[in-house]
Scaffold this motif. Structure first.
Motif, PDB file in Angstrom:
ATOM      1  N   PHE A  47     -22.102  11.763   4.058  1.00 51.86           N
ATOM      2  CA  PHE A  47     -21.527  11.133   5.251  1.00 51.86           C
ATOM      3  C   PHE A  47     -22.575  10.216   5.902  1.00 51.86           C
ATOM      4  CE2 PHE A  47     -19.866  11.672   9.758  1.00 51.86           C
ATOM      5  CZ  PHE A  47     -18.784  10.822   9.578  1.00 51.86           C
ATOM      6  N   ALA A  48     -23.801  10.702   6.028  1.00 56.43           N
ATOM      7  CA  ALA A  48     -24.874   9.890   6.593  1.00 56.43           C
ATOM      8  C   ALA A  48     -25.156   8.663   5.723  1.00 56.43           C
ATOM      9  CB  ALA A  48     -26.138  10.729   6.763  1.00 56.43           C
ATOM     10  N   ALA A  49     -25.107   8.830   4.421  1.00 58.54           N
ATOM     11  CA  ALA A  49     -25.337   7.692   3.514  1.00 58.54           C
ATOM     12  C   ALA A  49     -24.260   6.630   3.683  1.00 58.54           C
ATOM     13  CB  ALA A  49     -25.385   8.180   2.067  1.00 58.54           C
ATOM     14  N   HIS A  50     -23.026   7.061   3.913  1.00 56.49           N
ATOM     15  CA  HIS A  50     -21.949   6.095   4.141  1.00 56.49           C
ATOM     16  C   HIS A  50     -22.172   5.320   5.442  1.00 56.49           C
ATOM     17  CE1 HIS A  50     -19.732   8.310   0.969  1.00 56.49           C
ATOM     18  NE2 HIS A  50     -19.239   7.102   0.751  1.00 56.49           N
ATOM     19  N   TRP A  51     -22.704   5.991   6.466  1.00 59.56           N
ATOM     20  CA  TRP A  51     -23.030   5.279   7.712  1.00 59.56           C
ATOM     21  C   TRP A  51     -24.119   4.248   7.461  1.00 59.56           C
ATOM     22  CZ3 TRP A  51     -20.253   4.748  11.823  1.00 59.56           C
ATOM     23  CH2 TRP A  51     -19.328   5.725  12.162  1.00 59.56           C
ATOM     24  N   ASP A  52     -25.117   4.605   6.670  1.00 62.02           N
ATOM     25  CA  ASP A  52     -26.179   3.652   6.327  1.00 62.02           C
ATOM     26  C   ASP A  52     -25.590   2.446   5.593  1.00 62.02           C
ATOM     27  OD1 ASP A  52     -28.117   5.292   7.460  1.00 62.02           O
ATOM     28  OD2 ASP A  52     -28.695   6.192   5.534  1.00 62.02           O
ATOM     29  N   LEU A  53     -24.680   2.707   4.671  1.00 55.11           N
ATOM     30  CA  LEU A  53     -24.028   1.620   3.942  1.00 55.11           C
ATOM     31  C   LEU A  53     -23.199   0.751   4.881  1.00 55.11           C
ATOM     32  CD1 LEU A  53     -23.407   0.208   1.272  1.00 55.11           C
ATOM     33  CD2 LEU A  53     -21.595   1.907   0.896  1.00 55.11           C
ATOM     34  N   SER A  54     -22.540   1.373   5.828  1.00 56.93           N
ATOM     35  CA  SER A  54     -21.762   0.622   6.813  1.00 56.93           C
ATOM     36  C   SER A  54     -22.654  -0.343   7.584  1.00 56.93           C
ATOM     37  CB  SER A  54     -21.077   1.594   7.784  1.00 56.93           C
ATOM     38  OG  SER A  54     -20.553   0.911   8.897  1.00 56.93           O
TER      39      SER A  54
END
Length: 85
Positions: A47-54
């Motif tokens: 989930f945190a990695a997806h925020w970074d990608l966002s």
């Protein structure tokens, strides 16, 4: 729910696909305690990695959450405190 089945190179493919001009959001991503298939700490990490990608792509995040309201609120508050939301 399937993050534990990811193979080497899967994340790189997601990052690459997120740069495609037809992609309009990151996700669906989130946290889910209804099913007990994927370890929760792995879900939180992804989930945190997806925020970074966002943030890297400027794309919004589509969130999924089930049976983990407190944990989702904590994750969102953490992102907000870091200035990421």
């Amino acid at each position: 729910n399937y993050a534990h089945q990811a193979k080497s190179g899967d994340w790189d493919l997601i990052v690459s696909l997120a740069k495609h001009p037809y992609v309009v959001a990151v996700g669906e991503t989130g946290l889910d305690k209804h099913w007990d298939d994927c370890p929760f700490p792995l879900q939180q990490s992804n989930f945190a990695a997806h925020w970074d990608l966002s943030r890297a792509t400027g794309l919004p995040v589509i969130i999924h959450m089930r049976d983990c309201e407190a944990e989702m609120l904590a994750a969102l508050e953490s992102e907000y405190e870091r200035g990421r939301l």
